[in-house]
Design a protein around this motif. Structure first.
Motif, mmCIF file in Angstrom:
data_model
loop_
_atom_site.group_PDB
_atom_site.id
_atom_site.type_symbol
_atom_site.label_atom_id
_atom_site.label_comp_id
_atom_site.label_asym_id
_atom_site.label_seq_id
_atom_site.Cartn_x
_atom_site.Cartn_y
_atom_site.Cartn_z
ATOM 1 N N ASP A 1 0.840 -1.203 0.000
ATOM 2 C CA ASP A 1 0.000 0.000 0.000
ATOM 3 C C ASP A 1 0.874 1.252 0.000
ATOM 4 O OD1 ASP A 1 -2.229 -1.576 0.064
ATOM 5 O OD2 ASP A 1 -2.617 -1.319 2.211
ATOM 6 N N GLY A 2 0.446 2.239 -0.787
ATOM 7 C CA GLY A 2 1.145 3.511 -0.810
ATOM 8 C C GLY A 2 2.276 3.610 -1.805
ATOM 9 N N VAL A 3 2.633 2.494 -2.434
ATOM 10 C CA VAL A 3 3.745 2.478 -3.387
ATOM 11 C C VAL A 3 3.285 2.860 -4.781
ATOM 12 C CG1 VAL A 3 5.482 0.974 -4.480
ATOM 13 C CG2 VAL A 3 5.057 0.814 -2.037
ATOM 14 N N VAL A 4 1.974 2.703 -5.071
ATOM 15 C CA VAL A 4 1.435 2.937 -6.409
ATOM 16 C C VAL A 4 0.419 4.074 -6.368
ATOM 17 C CG1 VAL A 4 0.314 1.883 -8.419
ATOM 18 C CG2 VAL A 4 1.648 0.457 -6.858
ATOM 19 N N THR A 5 0.485 4.945 -7.367
ATOM 20 C CA THR A 5 -0.535 5.974 -7.567
ATOM 21 C C THR A 5 -1.165 5.761 -8.934
ATOM 22 O OG1 THR A 5 0.611 7.603 -6.187
ATOM 23 C CG2 THR A 5 -1.000 8.452 -7.779
ATOM 24 N N LEU A 6 -2.488 5.707 -8.968
ATOM 25 C CA LEU A 6 -3.207 5.513 -10.225
ATOM 26 C C LEU A 6 -3.401 6.856 -10.918
ATOM 27 C CD1 LEU A 6 -4.774 3.495 -12.060
ATOM 28 C CD2 LEU A 6 -6.814 4.056 -10.738
ATOM 29 N N VAL A 7 -3.094 6.886 -12.219
ATOM 30 C CA VAL A 7 -3.279 8.080 -13.044
ATOM 31 C C VAL A 7 -4.212 7.699 -14.182
ATOM 32 C CG1 VAL A 7 -2.148 9.845 -14.444
ATOM 33 C CG2 VAL A 7 -0.943 8.860 -12.474
ATOM 34 N N GLU A 8 -5.401 8.309 -14.215
ATOM 35 C CA GLU A 8 -6.389 7.945 -15.229
ATOM 36 C C GLU A 8 -6.438 8.895 -16.416
ATOM 37 O OE1 GLU A 8 -10.146 5.941 -13.937
ATOM 38 O OE2 GLU A 8 -9.810 7.114 -12.107
ATOM 39 N N THR A 9 -6.113 10.161 -16.190
ATOM 40 C CA THR A 9 -6.305 11.177 -17.221
ATOM 41 C C THR A 9 -5.148 12.168 -17.236
ATOM 42 O OG1 THR A 9 -7.466 12.665 -15.708
ATOM 43 C CG2 THR A 9 -8.819 11.052 -16.914
ATOM 44 N N VAL A 10 -5.121 13.011 -18.277
ATOM 45 C CA VAL A 10 -4.151 14.105 -18.341
ATOM 46 C C VAL A 10 -4.366 15.058 -17.169
ATOM 47 C CG1 VAL A 10 -3.481 16.143 -19.676
ATOM 48 C CG2 VAL A 10 -3.832 13.960 -20.847
ATOM 49 N N GLU A 11 -5.628 15.225 -16.773
ATOM 50 C CA GLU A 11 -5.933 16.092 -15.627
ATOM 51 C C GLU A 11 -5.335 15.517 -14.343
ATOM 52 O OE1 GLU A 11 -8.258 17.065 -18.952
ATOM 53 O OE2 GLU A 11 -8.208 15.114 -17.929
ATOM 54 N N ASP A 12 -5.403 14.198 -14.196
ATOM 55 C CA ASP A 12 -4.768 13.554 -13.040
ATOM 56 C C ASP A 12 -3.267 13.819 -13.038
ATOM 57 O OD1 ASP A 12 -7.168 12.495 -12.199
ATOM 58 O OD2 ASP A 12 -6.769 10.455 -12.891
ATOM 59 N N ALA A 13 -2.667 13.740 -14.224
ATOM 60 C CA ALA A 13 -1.225 13.972 -14.346
ATOM 61 C C ALA A 13 -0.866 15.403 -13.931
ATOM 62 C CB ALA A 13 -0.764 13.703 -15.769
ATOM 63 N N ALA A 14 -1.752 16.336 -14.254
ATOM 64 C CA ALA A 14 -1.481 17.749 -13.954
ATOM 65 C C ALA A 14 -1.541 18.045 -12.461
ATOM 66 C CB ALA A 14 -2.474 18.638 -14.700
ATOM 67 N N ARG A 15 -2.398 17.337 -11.724
ATOM 68 C CA ARG A 15 -2.546 17.637 -10.297
ATOM 69 C C ARG A 15 -1.854 16.613 -9.390
ATOM 70 N NH1 ARG A 15 -8.148 16.954 -11.827
ATOM 71 N NH2 ARG A 15 -8.780 14.773 -11.599
ATOM 72 N N LEU A 16 -1.114 15.703 -9.994
ATOM 73 C CA LEU A 16 -0.438 14.660 -9.228
ATOM 74 C C LEU A 16 0.584 15.250 -8.258
ATOM 75 C CD1 LEU A 16 0.128 11.559 -8.896
ATOM 76 C CD2 LEU A 16 1.885 11.850 -10.655
ATOM 77 N N LYS A 17 0.565 14.749 -7.026
ATOM 78 C CA LYS A 17 1.555 15.161 -6.027
ATOM 79 C C LYS A 17 2.221 13.908 -5.465
ATOM 80 C CE LYS A 17 -0.840 19.425 -4.674
ATOM 81 N NZ LYS A 17 -1.499 20.162 -3.559
ATOM 82 N N PRO A 18 3.261 13.426 -6.147
ATOM 83 C CA PRO A 18 3.938 12.213 -5.678
ATOM 84 C C PRO A 18 4.783 12.502 -4.445
ATOM 85 C CG PRO A 18 5.107 13.137 -7.543
ATOM 86 C CD PRO A 18 3.875 13.982 -7.356
ATOM 87 N N PRO A 19 5.237 11.466 -3.769
ATOM 88 C CA PRO A 19 6.102 11.682 -2.600
ATOM 89 C C PRO A 19 7.367 12.447 -2.994
ATOM 90 C CG PRO A 19 5.377 9.391 -2.736
ATOM 91 C CD PRO A 19 4.960 10.040 -4.011
ATOM 92 N N GLU A 20 7.800 13.355 -2.139
ATOM 93 C CA GLU A 20 8.981 14.157 -2.441
ATOM 94 C C GLU A 20 10.252 13.344 -2.251
ATOM 95 O OE1 GLU A 20 9.100 17.849 -0.392
ATOM 96 O OE2 GLU A 20 7.097 18.482 -1.041
#
Length: 335
Positions: free
Chosen positions: A147-166
């Motif tokens: 858990d917590g290792v994967v982030t799902l990205v469905e759309t270009v909009e998701d890509a734009a607001r994605l905040k991955p771990p620093e």
């Protein structure tokens, strides 16, 4: 109505279409298990997303379940097959805890994505999975990692607001059945924001998805109507409808059987595009052509863009079982 009275209709029949090697293998595993071990053989989730196939296997003695606890205690000796879409690691672990005998029919190309995701994680990367939430393949891929290792990205909009771990390197993989064009757009958006993001070692979208979309692109321009044979929950089939519309078909629809063709909406057409998703059997394609032939003077033109020779062998435990000609026709989707 004789042919002289019928309007002429050209059917542009896409190739490749229908069953891919992973679907063929999964169906074959269930049929072989029934032949070797007898009924019932349990199948967790639909083996592939097609009711015709599922009902055909039920007639042969397969029992479809959603979770392993549905298998009666006195049937724990019966095989249980995991679907072609793949399962989280927790599922085989649960099967072993219940002392169940299981056969994993996960498509080898889905298993490849699992390994790509695990490699990213092993190298210390946070994994971005491009895919559709809730799809069995996405659930299975995410379930390979903690858990917590994967982030799902469905759309270009998701890509734009994605905040991955620093401070953590990123790596991406994709669901195998996505729109090639849409996925490329999402990857571009991610690369613009995260230029250091690592790609998988090989393409994640499978050959069958790519080939079927290319054939539809070739057949769609100038089509008055484009039909895709497939189930509403089939990701690759739904993508074909979208591809057909973008490529120039005036209208594109998803149908499971000829009985679903909305004849009152068909209207006056001269060119029909026709394809089938990777889990749709050829017998339904023929059924639809026959349905149009009853109403139109049909000429079939092949729109072939690739030849598929892929073959995925079944596991060793089933290779000693011989299938009859009738069994193979069912496996191949021709009956």
């Amino acid at each position: 109505m004789n042919d002289a009275q019928k309007e002429k209709l050209t059917v542009r029949l896409c190739g490749p279409r229908g069953f891919c090697a992973g679907v063929d293998r999964a169906i074959q595993i269930v049929v072989l298990a029934l032949k070797k071990y007898g009924a019932p053989v349990y199948v967790r989730h639909e083996i592939v997303h097609n009711r015709y196939v599922v009902e055909g296997l039920q007639e042969r003695g397969a029992v479809f379940i959603e979770e392993l606890h549905e298998i009666p205690p006195d049937h724990r000796h019966c095989p249980v097959v995991f679907s072609a879409h793949g399962v989280p690691k927790s599922v085989p672990a649960d099967a072993e805890a219940r002392n169940l005998f299981y056969l994993d029919a996960t498509c080898p190309l889905v298993s490849k994505v699992h390994k790509q995701a695990m490699r990213h994680e092993r190298l210390g990367r946070h994994v971005l999975l491009i895919g559709h939430a809730g799809h069995p393949e996405v659930i299975g891929t995410m379930g390979q990692l903690p858990d917590g290792v994967v982030t799902l990205v469905e759309t270009v909009e998701d890509a734009a607001r994605l905040k991955p771990p620093e401070g953590v390197e990123l790596g991406f993989v994709t669901q195998t059945t996505l729109s090639v064009e849409d996925t490329a757009g999402i990857i571009r958006a991610l690369q613009e924001r995260f230029p250091g993001m690592k790609a998988p070692a090989a393409e994640s979208i499978c050959y069958a998805t790519t080939n079927r979309q290319e054939a539809v692109k070739a057949a769609a321009p100038g089509s008055d109507l484009f039909l895709v044979v497939g189930a509403p929950n089939s990701s690759n089939s739904r993508r074909l409808v979208e591809v057909a519309e973008r490529a120039g078909a005036k209208k594109a629809l998803l149908v499971q059987r000829a009985s679903e063709i909305p004849w009152d909406e068909v209207g006056n057409i001269g060119v029909l595009g026709l394809s089938a998703g990777a889990s749709a059997p050829e017998i339904i394609v023929n059924e639809i052509i026959d349905a149009f032939a009853e109403r139109y003077d049909v000429t079939v033109d092949l729109a072939t863009t690739a030849e598929e020779l892929e073959n995925f062998p079944v596991m060793r435990t089933l290779r000693d079982v011989e299938l009859t000609r009738a069994d193979m026709a069912f496996v191949n989707g021709t009956v």
